[in-house]
Write an enzyme that holds these catalytic residues in place. Sequence first.
Site, PDB file in Angstrom:
ATOM      1  CB  ILE A  19      25.409  51.318  68.471  1.00  0.00           C
ATOM      2  CG1 ILE A  19      24.110  52.348  68.954  1.00  0.00           C
ATOM      3  CG2 ILE A  19      26.855  51.877  69.762  1.00  0.00           C
ATOM      4  CD1 ILE A  19      24.990  53.676  68.900  1.00  0.00           C
ATOM      5  CB  ILE A 149       9.134  41.772  51.006  1.00  0.00           C
ATOM      6  CG1 ILE A 149       8.122  40.101  51.850  1.00  0.00           C
ATOM      7  CG2 ILE A 149       8.635  41.822  50.034  1.00  0.00           C
ATOM      8  CD1 ILE A 149       6.513  40.283  51.545  1.00  0.00           C
ATOM      9  CB  THR A 192      20.788  33.698  67.776  1.00  0.00           C
ATOM     10  OG1 THR A 192      20.995  34.747  69.184  1.00  0.00           O
ATOM     11  CG2 THR A 192      22.107  33.792  66.893  1.00  0.00           C
ATOM     12  CD  GLN A 193      20.019  26.812  67.805  1.00  0.00           C
ATOM     13  OE1 GLN A 193      19.887  26.503  66.852  1.00  0.00           O
ATOM     14  NE2 GLN A 193      20.562  27.216  69.199  1.00  0.00           N
ATOM     15  N   GLY A 354      12.034  72.187  64.122  1.00  0.00           N
ATOM     16  CA  GLY A 354      11.107  71.526  64.536  1.00  0.00           C
ATOM     17  C   GLY A 354      10.285  72.391  62.921  1.00  0.00           C
ATOM     18  CB  CYS A 381      15.768  75.322  63.726  1.00  0.00           C
ATOM     19  SG  CYS A 381      15.405  75.437  61.740  1.00  0.00           S
ATOM     20  CG  MET A 384      17.136  81.623  65.086  1.00  0.00           C
ATOM     21  SD  MET A 384      16.464  82.179  63.626  1.00  0.00           S
ATOM     22  CE  MET A 384      17.616  83.458  63.079  1.00  0.00           C
ATOM     23  CG  HIS A 507      19.810  71.783  62.223  1.00  0.00           C
ATOM     24  ND1 HIS A 507      18.842  71.332  63.519  1.00  0.00           N
ATOM     25  CD2 HIS A 507      19.095  72.347  61.773  1.00  0.00           C
ATOM     26  CE1 HIS A 507      17.465  71.503  62.909  1.00  0.00           C
ATOM     27  NE2 HIS A 507      16.958  71.330  61.948  1.00  0.00           N
ATOM     28  CD  GLU A 509      20.668  70.096  66.565  1.00  0.00           C
ATOM     29  OE1 GLU A 509      19.380  69.889  65.539  1.00  0.00           O
ATOM     30  OE2 GLU A 509      20.968  71.065  66.353  1.00  0.00           O
TER      31      GLU A 509
END
Length: 535
Positions: A19, A149, A192-193, A354, A381, A384, A507, A509
């Site tokens: 984001i 890693i 964070t440090q 799916g 998909c 349908m 699809h 979307e």
Amino acid sequence: MTKYIFVTGGVVSSLGKGITAASLGRLLKNRGLNVTIQKFDPYINVDPGTMSPYQHGEVFVTDDGAETDLDLGHYERFIDINLNKYSNVTTGKIYSSVLQKERRGEYLGGTVQVIPHITNEIKERVYRSGRETNADVVITEIGGTVGDIESLPFLEAIRQIKSDIGRDNVMYIHCTLIPYLKAAGEMKTKPTQHSVKELRSLGIQPNIIVVRTEMPVSQDMKDKLALFCDIDTKAVIEARDADTLYAVPLSLQEQNMDQIVCDHLKLDNPAADMTEWTALVNKVRNLSKKTKIALVGKYVELQDAYISVVEALRHAGYSFDTDVEVKWVNAEHVTAENVKELVGDTDGILVPGGFGDRGVEGKIVAIQYARENKVPFLGICLGMQLASIEFARNVLGLEGANSSEINPDTPYAIIDLLPEQKDVEDLGGTLRLGLYPCKLAEETNAYNAYNEPVVYERHRHRYEFNNQFRPDMEKEGFVFSGTSPDGRLVEIIELKDHPWFVAAQFHPELVSRPNRPQPLFHDFVRASITNKESK
């Protein structure tokens, strides 16, 4: 010269790197820059196409048929660009390419090593993304967390890029977490440090730190982070939890993040005009109506598996000043006895895509409920395919009708393998993928939604409607409103005697945008609102 921005993450995963990267991309685009964006995933899979949604969430498909990380959906929705196969790179792809080159003898008999061969391949993928799109700015998100890693070759490669092209052309943004300890009533900067210390030990000094937090970050805390992490105080950017994702670009702009980026990269562009985006966010925050949609799926425990579907529903709702509430219905729990209890309080029913047989019968029951009770329905998909099977069973009376994917021995294979898929053995990357044309029949709901004779949509499937059943189903009011241009492949089906019952093999979307909803979702939500108002 193309500029390169690298976004890394520390402390924990799922901080919102994607984001952040997408929001920055939007700001830079609105400054008049040509922006492209890519995601590097350190796993060894070639792509997420064969991974369980529980492992990885949704698989996002690009126009050119690449199966990619769900973050690419965020990138496309925020920046409003169509990405390509160069926009998602995995360790699997990198090693596969290097091994192929080794077999071809391209390394002149030398020992193939992580440095320089793997890192050079990674760098080439970064540069190629810029070349292919003629971008002014390439934003690259590095998946995973600093300290993993798996990420080390990627971090080494992006470290080298600064030496290769100069510090004025490269910028590093590090996303971290400032946890709030409720018992102590304190926010802690130490994680964070340590994360920045780890990053610096690998030779990367972040130019901006974006801190994810539940609470406001005080100026004292920003000063402390700036001191210990060796950056300017103004370059500590707060990313507090937002009421809507689309508010994040505005929050970053308020803190001058895009200006800091432009100053560092020596980009002299005017400030981003975010008027339209601000209006969108204000609209999202002040929706006056509600509608409820049942999403009947089998991965409902991990909602990221359907993230583009949910966003597309929301985008459609924005057009009608409506907040779309998604009711998550586990398809495995749906039976003829309880279906009314599970979906009866909703205004529309959606069955998404799916694979496999789990939850299929529950989805078919939900589809039957939508058909018989005139509830607006959108199938995607597999949705349908199951709508076709439900009609064959319960209207045509073809007992045992099914898909050959679910039951290879079905007496009526309403859904069958595409002819070109019959001899395919590999699962990965072998589906019918990417953008294909769809010809629409006039005077249908599908045509009314698009208002165009031919549309292009993204696909991800291996099975298709079996044409031998078309004549019988058409006689009973089953409408084939969208097909491939040659008429061979069924793309969209709908019902004649129903207010709005539409299902698509593709699809839809994947191409929805917050300011430009996808047409089928737009009309589905409109039909659902009408259904609610008529109750």
